[in-house]
Design an enzyme around this catalytic site. Structure first.
Site, PDB file in Angstrom:
ATOM      1  N   HIS A 158     -75.199  42.912  39.575  1.00  0.00           N
ATOM      2  CA  HIS A 158     -73.631  42.933  39.541  1.00  0.00           C
ATOM      3  C   HIS A 158     -72.927  43.604  38.050  1.00  0.00           C
ATOM      4  CE1 HIS A 158     -73.154  40.214  43.140  1.00  0.00           C
ATOM      5  NE2 HIS A 158     -74.380  39.870  42.881  1.00  0.00           N
ATOM      6  N   ASP A 366     -67.572  47.384  32.792  1.00  0.00           N
ATOM      7  CA  ASP A 366     -67.428  46.214  33.958  1.00  0.00           C
ATOM      8  C   ASP A 366     -68.225  47.083  35.139  1.00  0.00           C
ATOM      9  OD1 ASP A 366     -66.951  43.910  35.195  1.00  0.00           O
ATOM     10  OD2 ASP A 366     -64.828  44.208  34.553  1.00  0.00           O
TER      11      ASP A 366
END
Ligand code: GDG
Length: 482
Positions: A158, A366
């Site tokens: 992720h 991110d």
């Protein structure tokens, strides 16, 4: 269709009323599990001082079994707070300066992965597909293979995968990299992450690259592909529309008293660039005095990982910074920054996104950033707000019609805020339509289907996911135990 086993550090167990307290990711995985029949295994969140851990706690909800294990306090300290959150997390977010490598933590990380494997082994059936999530559990497949498991095993990361110069600075890079080659499918958020991973393999002379996405290692082959994660686009849009009718929404509108709302929503984490963002907001207000008293920044920042010292320090730093800006620029009837340090319910959040004219999503790094996607999905078609997005978020690869910024460039970000707030409505609509198209084309159900299709190669038929009912879309997504 084969049964599916999902393994993640934390598990979104349904509450007593049978509705999952879940965001999009949990909803998509639950609907895949429901369709195929399945098992979701992970840490219960409980730890004990005793070394002996009791049996798995088993729960059933429809077609899904949940299997939860406790860990020892030492496990949590070494595996979770230690290696996962103080080595892998900072390294993958390019923060070599924050990585605190210790042999005890590294040993604990591999030990807990062996422990997870021992809990899972008796539950695996011959044709099960196994899908493991995130950086806490990288070595799990190699532990299962050691015990003779031959099932197809996939892994989705992720968070970002860094460039070799950063990754290879981690002392146990070889063990981590080699253990990833035990999977059949490796999923990354972006093509850039996949390339970084391939560069790490090449640098270490591990395996051979057959083509862009196929690799071999000894007699095994595996796919490394990018599967950008999405949100439950249409369901979230409906949630935001409905929220406009609630009392909270009306109270919030009233309290704004005509000021334009700017919103930031991030777990309290150094990767999210919150302090740089507040600096940029202060610069924007100082350079554009006519905007003072006309805008309010609502920064929603639920605490996370408070037991890790960097996070505790950051909590104080952000609160002080917001207080300083409010003290310096605020007036008796205007507070520039409203800083909320706790989690809101998902429908309330959706409504606030919709009310905002501008979202500041400015992480320094991110994997994807779902807040960016949720903000876009929540907007009204006639009068959509503008997304200011860091070019270092995975989401920037898809949301090209956001206003892209470099969050390290405080003055540039401040100027972009001014530009964003001045965009005419036609341009806002055009940008929104194009971003919404991307979000509809790749929602979280499509993401889940694409991954499972690759994982189940060789299966007679991989089914498309049934869409869940709206009721299931309720709260946070605690997959990674953030
Ligand atoms: C990791 C990766 C990747 C936040 N505050 C509240 C709240 N949230 C929800 C948001 C969003 C989620 O939490 C945060 O997701 P992000 O993607 O922004 O970030 P991480 O937590 O770091 O997630 C990231 C993600 O995994 C998925 O692969 O995109 O890159 O770091 O859904 O809405 N939800 C509620 N109240 C809050 O106050 N209900």
């Amino acid at each position: 269709m084969s049964r599916l086993i999902v393994v993640s550090n934390r598990v979104p167990v349904p509450d007593k009323r049978g509705t999952a307290p879940a965001g999009g990711l949990a909803v998509a995985l639950q609907s895949a599990l429901e369709a195929r029949g399945g098992l979701w295994l992970g840490w219960s969140g409980q730890s004990s001082a005793e070394e002996a851990i009791g049996p798995l706690k088993m729960l059933k909800d429809g077609n899904i079994d949940y299997a939860l294990t406790d860990l020892t306090e030492r496990d949590v300290e070494e595996y979770y707070q230690g290696f996962a959150n103080r080595v892998l997390w900072p390294i993958c977010h390019y923060r070599l300066d924050l990585a605190e490598y210790g042999r005890r933590e590294m040993t604990g990380y591999f030990r807990v992965n062996r422990f997870f494997a021992s809990r899972l082994l008796p539950l695996i059936e011959e044709d099960d597909l196994i899908w493991i999530h995130d950086y806490h559990l990288i070595p799990l497949a190699s532990e299962l293979r050691r015990h003779g498991v031959r099932n197809r095993i996939g892994f989705f990361l992720h968070i970002p995968w860094p460039s070799p110069d950063v990754f290879l600075a981690m002392p146990v890079h070889d063990e981590i990299l080699t253990s990833l080659t035990a999977y059949d499918v490796l999923g990354f958020q972006t093509a850039h992450d996949r390339e970084n991973f391939a560069d790490c393999l090449a640098r270490q002379g591990l395996g051979e690259r057959q083509d862009e996405e196929h690799f071999s290692m000894g007699d095994r082959t595996f796919i490394a592909r990018h599967y950008p994660i999405g949100i439950e686009t249409d369901e979230f849009a409906t949630l935001a529309q409905r929220a406009a009718e609630t009392t909270l929404h009306k109270r919030m509108l009233q309290s704004l008293d005509g000021k334009r709302l700017i919103i930031g929503v991030d777990r309290l984490d150094y990767s999210k660039g919150i302090t740089q963002r507040i600096d940029a907001f202060e610069t924007f207000l100082t350079r554009h005095p006519d905007s003072q008293r006309q805008v309010t920044l609502l920064q929603i920042t639920p605490k996370s990982r408070s037991e890790v010292p960097e996070y505790e320090a950051m909590q104080r730093a952000v609160a002080e910074q917001a207080g300083r800006v409010n003290g310096a620029l605020g007036t008796v009837d205007w507070v520039p920054i409203r800083y909320v340090n706790r989690s809101l319910r998902r429908p309330a959040l959706a409504g606030l996104y919709r009310m905002a004219k501008l979202a500041l999503v400015t992480p320094l790094r991110d994997g994807m950033n779902l807040v960016a996607k949720e903000f876009v999905a929540a907007q009204s078609e006639e009068d959509p707000g503008v997304l200011l997005l860091s070019r270092f978020a995975g989401a920037a690869q898809e949301l090209k019609d956001a206003i892209l910024v470099n969050p390290y460039d405080v003055e540039g970000t401040a100027d972009a805020m001014a530009r964003a707030l001045a965009l005419p409505v036609e341009e806002r609509r055009d940008r929104w339509r194009s971003m919404m198209k991307a979000l509809r084309a790749n929602d979280v159900f499509t993401w889940c289907d694409r991954f499972l299709r690759d994982l189940s190669t060789g299966e007679p038929k991989a089914g498309a996911l049934a869409r869940p009912r709206m009721a299931a879309v309720g709260g946070r997504t605690p997959i990674s135990g953030a």
